[in-house]
Structures are given as structure tokens and as C-alpha cells.
Design an enzyme around this catalytic site. Structure first.
Site, PDB file in Angstrom:
ATOM      1  N   ASP A 538      34.995  50.968  42.317  1.00 33.88           N
ATOM      2  CA  ASP A 538      36.169  50.422  42.983  1.00 33.88           C
ATOM      3  C   ASP A 538      35.858  49.004  43.465  1.00 33.88           C
ATOM      4  OD1 ASP A 538      38.680  50.295  44.098  1.00 33.88           O
ATOM      5  OD2 ASP A 538      38.184  51.503  45.852  1.00 33.88           O
ATOM      6  N   GLU A 541      36.893  43.629  41.350  1.00 33.46           N
ATOM      7  CA  GLU A 541      37.503  42.433  40.760  1.00 33.46           C
ATOM      8  C   GLU A 541      36.540  41.220  40.712  1.00 33.46           C
ATOM      9  OE1 GLU A 541      39.965  45.389  41.844  1.00 33.46           O
ATOM     10  OE2 GLU A 541      39.288  44.081  43.432  1.00 33.46           O
TER      11      GLU A 541
END
Length: 922
Positions: A538, A541
Site C-alpha cells: 500500500d 505511489e
């Protein structure tokens, strides 16, 4: 807005665009061309007699020249090129001041290409004139720019590159492009090389590069083809000046790519290329929360991996439907920040701030073939481990292993199927990766062992941020990472420090092979304590609570490019690391959107070594080829009906992007659900390829066991239905793995000649024939579904037959059915039912469901048969042990093909209806 009507060839005459013949063009035989294709009505032709009488001899000469040109133009064959606006009158300069061409206003609004795309700028006429562009302000619009028609736009003859030479090569052609006039972006690259590669009959690749200096290219594996396509289904035309590339489908003449409609830009930090589209039906371009069919009304999509608005994945691929039901795809292989601007011409513009122009065109001709061809380039999805297709439970906020364990026990007590239990970040010790809280989660190792005893599995979350704030020698992941030099550095060469859940953190550089070994050793060490089965990666990015770093970012051109796409926060560093940060293979500026892919690849490799089974990885951030390494969930949604509905287009989009292991958080992540919403979401979620219920901390419980007996029963029945269809779902993943097919399939894929299916994203298919029609609104006991032309059976009533009694197929294999002419039908939908229909001619394998897929897989297999109107049906089954690596590649599987044929025979006793049943084994 002035409406734009697509004209027929009989309604429009085109000015001559003499295109270069790709088979005859050489360095010394390069023809001059005029790409201008006017849309507006032509001027009334003058009479020769009137002209001679009124204008005299000089006019006679001029008119004669004009007449010859007109005759030549009228006798040219009709062009199949897309329409283009007329050129404005030549502008004049008065003391160096740009004068507005009078005919700028005549360019149709839909064909105005934005000359001032910078975000946040209120474009004035002076600003536009400085770029030598047309300026026409719409009185009814407050501003120009994003999601609106531009006020400042290019003239059709705006200076661009000139194609000065083109020659044949073994793989296609190579050309040289030159720019003679500077643009308004710095560091123009004046000389370019264009390489056209005829890679396959249905695949074309074009690369435009700087021959003088090596530029960054995306480091993913793509095929290297050595032999030119022998019978390509495309033709290519070249326009000399301004340079343009036109690709047509040979069979129909449909123009798939036409870059001549707007100027090409190729500066160091700004690349722009536009193309016409053959229709308004365009899909893909993920990841964004939107309809499956994109809006082309001045809609700009930004691609830069980012939480919230821009979302987590970058997928510069689109699928386009053509007017005749054919389809093609386009893939821009570029990982830099970009905007993709759609406009109603229809047309599309790519704007990127780095890299090269490297793109593919896939000619299908049907949608499924387009996706298969795309996945031939980026890689087909992995075959998942069997339990990945079961029902998963997770939440942020279980707060203890005992609470987690109690949820599992309650699911068992009610007989509700569950294959996987997850924990969010709260299982960690102070949010430190590769640790667990030995107080609140002291029984975590025992919980995992108990799951395994019950044929269940455990998945944990990992964030990439590694704390640098622990005492020296107390936290092996950071200490060892520093020794090996595997963290991302700032522009000065020091470890870049950001902030995530554990506080100040360093970020692993997954572009460094040494990081993969370090990551594997961390996972292995933790697996020895808590024998997890899969990993959820998770915040990759990567997310950062700072903008850039603890110390900020330098003020340089990487941090402040001349053009910044529409990134939430307005800068590249917003809630991530500095663009100028240094990684092993390049700056973060170039590879930011690859972070999730690289972490997934590292995690997948580590799990292969640790478990010696098929890895299970779910990643938030994604990039093309991700399906080879992980699945994806659709990120942080809300417990709202609109989020339930938008999960379907998200699921369909990722299936065409090659990541079929996809689903949304069932019942919603943020906010508290309602019982009705959770029931309906569980019914839909039973048909997500990846099915997980997940919610946020301090919200009400939303496991199926948390609701009333009626709701609990409805959820249980939906999950049992999923488990009964596991053999069919598993076979669909086999086809995705081997052939690049979709699992959750848009209706238009199976009915490409039915335009009514092109915008449908409230229904979907599993594979080819199993139609899912969920309820997506509150308080409804019915749902309206579209049924393409054909015979459809209510799945809940069709007959079954056991594989153990194949010779005893009953004479009646049908259930409740309807014959559709291609129409919407009102379906009853009580709260304990999801509508499911089986298209004619199908054989679907099923099994008796149980509480886990391991137990279910030992139950008898059955077949659901839906005969076509002419009495035929077919289907298949892929079966292996469900977890061994590479069973297909190692030929360790069974593949069974079923056919059923209804036979009418005449005997002494009269007519007899029977069935021929055939099984083919591979």
C-alpha cells in the site's frame, strides 16, 4: 458551442493532401504535401466569362491557374482521412506584433487544439498572441482550459517538424525530422529520428527519439521483433510539412491515427502529439474514477501516481471502437507525468514532460483481440493461487489479534465462506514494517496457524516507508538498508527522508536490484515469525506526508518543469518524494509512476522463494505489465451508493488493462455502511474477480456476521454462489493467463456490433456469457438490465447435471428464459437475490460450495447447460492443483472441452429428443 456533424464522403470535398507512398519514398524523392483538409463550405466558383469581362488579362491568368487546380482537386478520389478545419488566413506582423488572422473564428470549436494548456492560467489575448496562436473568447464561458473549449488554439499550419528524409529498413522505415522554428517551450530538440516498425500484421510500433543524445526510456520488457510483418493490416502515409503520420486500416480505410491535425512538440521537458479518433467511443486511460466510456467533451485526464484525484495507477493505453464494430488500441510507452486531453472532434492529445515518443497501435479487429495484442507487448497476467479467488475479510482497526480471530470464528459459526483474513497497518509495532505488536497482537502467530489448520490463509499489509528513527542496531530493515545503500537519495546524494505512518522514513529504491534481495530477506525473516501467505503493498505511489522531503526540494527544472500536468497539489512533489531524487536507474522525475510496479515485482519474486507457491500480491499503485506480478484493489472508496456503482467501470477498465485480479472494498472503506448497501455490495462483490470486504478504523463493523439474520443470510447466499462458480472463474483466469482475455468483461466485447452496449457499465459479463445485473440504488426491488439480442436463461433456474452422470443428461436442459431483440428489461430483484443470466449455447462448470475453496474443490463438479435455439452448447474447464508454480508451462494440468448437441430422431415410436455430449481432454 457550434455543433459538429460528421459528414459523409458525398457531402465534403477535401483539398489535396498528397501523401507520401511508403513503398516509393526515398531520401531523394520526397514529395511536397499539403495536409489541409477544409470542413467549411467552399466559395462559389466564378464564371470564366464574368471574370474575363470584369478583371482583365491579369485576372485571366490567375483564374486559369485557379481553374486547373480546381479541376485537379475535383477529380481526386475521395479521401478517408478525418476532417480538419481550414487554415486561417496568413497572419501579418506590424512592428513585430502578432495580428489575429481573420479566419481563426471559422475553425470549428471541436477542432481547436489548445495552445495554452497550462493549468490555472486565465489566458488573455496578449498571452495567446505571444505564442502566435488564434484567440477567440467564448462569451458564455468564464475561463478557458481544462474541461472547456480553449480560447487560444493552433492554426493548422502552425510551425512544426518537417520530414526531410525517409528510407526503408528491414523492419519498416526510418525518417529524419527537422524543426526550423523554435517553440515557446525551452530546449527544443531540432533534429529527431522516427523509426516505424512493422512488428506484426496487427501491431505497429513507432519510436521518435533524439539521435544526438540518449533520453530516458521506460525499463519494462517488450518484444524485440526481428522479422517484418508479412501482410500488415495497416497502411501508413507520411506528410512532409508540417509533419504528420497517418495510419489506416487496410480493410476499411478507417483512419486510426492522424497526427497532422495539430503540431508535434518535442522539447526536453515537453512532448506533445495529437491524433484524430474514428469515433467518440474510447476506453482505458486508467486510473481514474469515471464511467467506463470516457467523456470526450474537453476532458483532460492526468496520469501521475497519486492518492485521491489522480489515483494510484498510470496506464497510457486506450481502446477505441470504430463505426463498423471493429476496434483498435493505442499504447504510449511513457512513464513521465502526462495529461491526456480529449475533445469532441473527436480527437486526443498527449502531453508528457519527459522520455520519448514510443507508441504501439493494435488493430484487433475485435475488442478482445486488441487486448490480447496489447498484453503480448506488456505481458499477460499471472495465474492466481486458487484461494485468491475466495472471499477475503479485512479492516483497519481490528486493534488486536484476538478481535481478528473472533471475526474468523464468527464467520465459521454461521457457515459463511471465507478463505482469507487480512490485517491492516494496526498489526504492526508502532507502524514499523516487518514487526508485529507483541502486546495487542501477541496471538498473531497462533491465529495464522489456526487459519492454516482450517484451510484458510493470512495476508498482511506493508507500506514502503522504512523508519529511520529507531535506536541504532534495534531495527534491522533500516540498519541493513543503510549498509547496502538501497534507499532513494536526494539530489545531493544523501538518503531522502520523508514521513509516513511510523514517522520519519526512508524509501527503498526498487529500481535497484540490491533492494530486491534486501526486501526478500526482510520478508523471509518476518515469515519465520508469522507465516503469512500473501502481501498487500500500500501507499506505494510512493505516498509521503511531506511534499518532497523533510528538507524540501531544490529549486531546479526537474522540480519546476515548464509544463506541469494537472496533479493534485500543483507540483510533482506533492505528497510524494522530490522529483529530483536519485534512484538507481534514473531520477524520480522519470520513474515515479513505476514505483508500485517495481515494488510488486520485488514482492512477487520474494514470495516465490519463500513459499514455493504462486505468489499473492495486491498493490495500490500500478503500471502496464503489473498483472504479471500482482492484482489491484480500487483504493479508498466510501460507503455510498455512488461508490458501489463506480466500482463496475473501475473493474472493467482494469480488465482491459491486463490486471483482471481486481475489486473494490466491499461495503465501502470510509464512512459507515447501511445494511441494505452492504447486502447489495456483497452481492455485486461476489462477482468481483478479487472479492474483499474492507473498512476503516472507528467505523461500524461490516462483516456479514454484524447484520440481521435476513441480511446475513442474503450475504451468505451471494458468497456461496461465488464459490459454486469457482471452476468457471478459475477457467476464466486460465484464459486470461494464456490468451490475454478479460475475466470481468464489458458487454461490448461480446456484442461489438450492438452500439447500445458501448456505454453499459452497470452490468458486465463473467467471460463470454454469464451476465451480472446488480442493484445499484437504494430502496429498489427491481433493476433494469439490457439484454443483447439472443436467448438468455435465468441462471438460478437452469438445470444442472453431474459430471459423474454424464450419460444421464435430462431431456430438458433449459430453465426460465427470455428472447431479446436487444432491449432493456425490468427484472425483479428482491433483497436476497442478484440477477444472473446465462447466454445461449453455454456449458458452465460448477461445484457444490463449502466454507473454503479447498474444501469446495473436493466436492462433485456439475455443469450448467444453456442450449442455443438450434440446440447447441459448449464450454470448458481448466483444472490443476491450484497452487503449484507454472503448471501450464510444465504441462501439469487438465483441460476439458464440453459440447452438447440436441438431436431429433425418428423411430417406430415417433419423434425422440436426445442429446449428444462430447468431452475433449487436453
Amino acid at each position: 458551442m457550434v455543433s459538429y456533424k460528421r459528414l459523409t464522403p458525398e457531402e465534403v470535398h477535401f483539398a489535396g493532401a498528397a501523401l507520401l507512398d511508403p513503398d516509393e519514398t526515398t531520401d531523394t524523392d520526397l514529395k511536397e504535401v499539403n495536409p489541409e483538409l477544409p470542413l467549411l463550405p467552399q466559395s462559389r466558383r466564378c464564371s470564366i466569362t464574368v471574370a474575363l469581362l470584369t478583371l482583365g488579362g491579369l485576372i485571366v491568368v490567375l483564374f486559369g491557374i485557379w481553374l486547373l487546380g480546381t479541376i485537379f482537386w475535383l477529380h481526386k478520389p475521395p479521401s478517408t482521412e478525418p476532417h480538419r478545419p481550414p487554415p486561417p488566413a496568413v497572419a501579418k506582423s506590424l512592428n513585430g506584433t502578432w495580428l489575429q488572422p481573420e479566419s481563426c473564428s471559422q475553425i470549428p470549436e471541436a477542432w481547436r487544439f489548445d495552445c495554452y494548456p497550462e493549468r490555472g492560467a486565465v489566458v488573455t489575448e496578449e498571452m495567446c498572441n505571444a505564442r502566435n496562436c488564434c484567440f477567440v473568447q467564448r462569451s458564455q464561458a468564464k475561463t478557458s482550459g481544462r474541461n472547456g473549449m480553449p480560447w487560444c488554439f493552433y492554426t493548422p499550419d502552425y510551425p512544426s517538424y518537417e520530414l526531410v528524409s525517409i528510407t526503408d529498413t528491414e523492419m519498416g522505415k526510418v525518417g529524419k525530422l527537422l524543426r526550423n522554428k523554435k517553440t515557446y517551450y525551452p530546449k527544443d530538440i531540432d533534429a529527431l529520428q522516427m523509426e516505424v516498425l512493422y512488428e506484426e500484421d496487427n501491431r505497429l510500433r513507432v519510436k521518435i527519439t533524439d539521435p544526438a543524445e540518449k533520453r530516458y526510456e521506460v525499463p519494462i520488457d517488450v518484444p524485440v521483433v526481428q522479422k517484418k510483418a508479412s501482410n500488415p493490416s495497416y497502411t501508413i502515409d507520411f506528410i512532409k510539412e508540417p509533419f504528420g503520420l497517418i495510419v489506416k486500416r487496410t480493410q476499411t480505410g478507417t483512419v486510426l491515427l492522424n497526427t497532422s491535425i495539430a503540431p508535434l512538440f518535442y522539447a526536453d521537458q515537453f512532448l506533445q502529439m495529437s491524433t484524430s479518433l474514428p469515433s467518440r467511443f474510447i476506453y482505458g486511460l486508467g486510473e481514474h474514477r469515471s464511467n467506463f466510456l470516457h467523456d470526450i467533451q474537453w476532458n483532460t485526464l492526468t496520469m501521475w501516481a497519486r492518492d485521491l484525484t489522480n489515483l494510484y495507477g498510470v496506464h497510457p493505453f486506450y481502446l477505441s471502437m470504430e463505426s463498423d464494430g471493429m476496434a483498435h488500441g493505442f499504447f504510449m510507452l511513457n512513464s513521465n507525468a502526462m495529461d491526456v486531453a480529449l475533445q469532441p472532434a473527436p480527437a486526443l492529445t498527449w502531453r508528457m514532460i519527459g522520455g520519448i515518443l514510443d507508441f504501439y497501435i493494435f488493430l484487433g479487429p475485435d475488442p478482445s483481440s486488441v487486448i490480447a495484442q496489447y498484453l503480448d507487448v506488456v505481458g499477460k497476467p499471472a495465474m492466481p493461487i486458487f484461494w485468491a479467488l475466495g472471499y477475503h475479510l479485512c479492516r483497519w482497526g481490528y486493534k488486536s489479534s484476538d478481535k481478528t480471530w473472533n471475526v474468523v470464528k464468527e464467520m465459521r459459526n454461521y457457515g459463511i465462506p471465507q478463505d482469507v483474513q487480512w490485517n491492516d497497518i494496526d498489526y504492526m509495532d508502532h507502524a514499523l514494517d516487518f514487526t508485529y505488536d507483541t502486546v495487542n497482537f501477541s496471538s498473531l502467530p497462533d491465529l495464522v496457524k489456526d487459519l492454516h489448520r482450517h484451510d484458510q490463509h493470512y495476508v498482511m499489509m506493508l507500506d514502503p516507508g522504512i523508519s529511520n528513527s529507531q535506536l541504532p542496531g534495534s531495527y534491522w530493515p533500516f540498519d541493513e538498508g543503510m549498509k547496502r545503500g538501497i534507499f532513494i537519495n536526494d539530489s545531493n546524494g544523501d538518503v531522502l527522508i520523508g514521513k509516513v505512518w511510523p514517522g520519519l522514513t526512508a524509501f527503498p529504491d526498487f529500481s535497484n536490484p540490491d533492494t530486491h534481495e534486501w526486501w526478500y530477506q526482510n520478508l523471509k525473516r518476518f515469515h519465520e515469525k508469522v507465516p503469512f501467505d500473501g502481501v498487500w503493498i500500500d501507499m506505494n505511489e510512493p505516498s509521503n506526508f511531506f511534499d518532497g522531503s523533510l528538507n524540501g526540494c531544490p529549486d531546479n527544472e526537474l522540480e519546476n518543469p515548464p509544463y506541469t500536468p494537472g496533479i493534485l497539489g500543483g507540483t510533482l512533489k506533492a505528497k510524494t518524494v522530490c522529483a529530483s531524487a536519485r534512484q538507481k536507474i534514473s531520477t524520480h522525475y522519470n520513474i515515479h509512476s513505476l514505483y508500485g510496479l517495481m515494488e510488486a515485482k520485488s514482492t512477487e519474486s520474494a514470495l516465490r522463494k519463500i513459499t514455493n507457491k504462486r505468489p499473492f500480491v495486491i498493490s495500490r499503485s500500478t503500471f502496464p505489465s503489473q498483472g504479471k506480478y500482482s492484482g489491484h484493489w480500487l483504493g479508498d472508496n466510501r460507503s455510498q451508493w455512488k461508490d458501489l456503482a463506480t466500482s463496475i467501470p473501475g473493474m472493467l477498465t482494469f480488465n482491459i488493462l491486463g490486471i483482471p485480479l481486481i475489486g473494490a472494498d466491499i461495503c465501502g472503506f470510509g464512512g459507515s455502511t447501511t445494511e441494505e448497501l452492504c447486502v447489495r455490495w456483497t452481492q455485486l462483490g461476489a462477482f468481483y474477480p478479487f472479492s474483499r470486504n474492507h473498512n476503516s478504523i472507528d467505523e461500524q463493523d461490516q462483516e456479514p456476521t454484524a447484520f440481521s439474520p435476513a441480511a446475513r443470510t442474503a450475504m451468505k447466499e451471494a458468497i456461496l454462489l461465488r464459490y459454486s462458480l469457482f471452476p468457471h472463474l478459475y477457467t476464466l483466469f486460465y484464459h486470461a493467463h494464456i490468451s490475454g482475455h478479460t475475466v470481468a468483461t464489458p458487454l461490448l466485447f461480446q456484442f461489438p456490433n450492438d452500439e447500445k452496449t458501448y456505454g453499459i457499465d452497470k452490468q458486465f459479463l463473467w467471460g463470454k456469457n454469464l451476465l451480472v445485473t446488480p442493484v445499484l440504488e437504494a430502496g429498489r426491488d427491481y433493476v433494469v438490465g439490457y439484454f443483447p439480442k439472443g436467448l438468455w436463461y435465468d441462471f438460478h433456474t437452469v438445470s444442472q447435471t453431474s459430471l459423474e452422470t454424464l450419460l444421464e443428461i435430462p431431456n430438458s436442459l433449459s430453465g426460465d428464459s427470455l428472447i431479446s431483440s436487444g432491449e432493456e428489461i425490468n427484472l425483479q430483484a428482491p433483497k436476497d437475490k442478484i440477477n444472473l443470466h446465462l447466454g445461449e449455447g453455454s456449458v458452465v462448470p460448477t461445484q457444490r460450495p463449502n466454507t473454503t475453496l479447498w474444501v469446495s474443490s473436493g466436492q462433485p463438479l456439475h455443469l450448467i447447460v444453456s442450449l442455443s435455439e438450434d440446440g447447441l452448447a459448449k464450454g470448458d474447464l481448466f483444472w490443476d492443483d491450484g497452487e503449484t508454480l507454472d503448471t501450464y508451462e510444465k504441462d501439469q494440468y487438465a483441460y476439458i472441452y464440453f459440447t452438447v448437441e440436441q438431436v431429433l430422431t425418428v423411430t417406430d415410436l415417433g419423434l425422440n429428443l436426445s442429446h449428444n455430449f462430447t468431452i475433449s481432454w487436453m
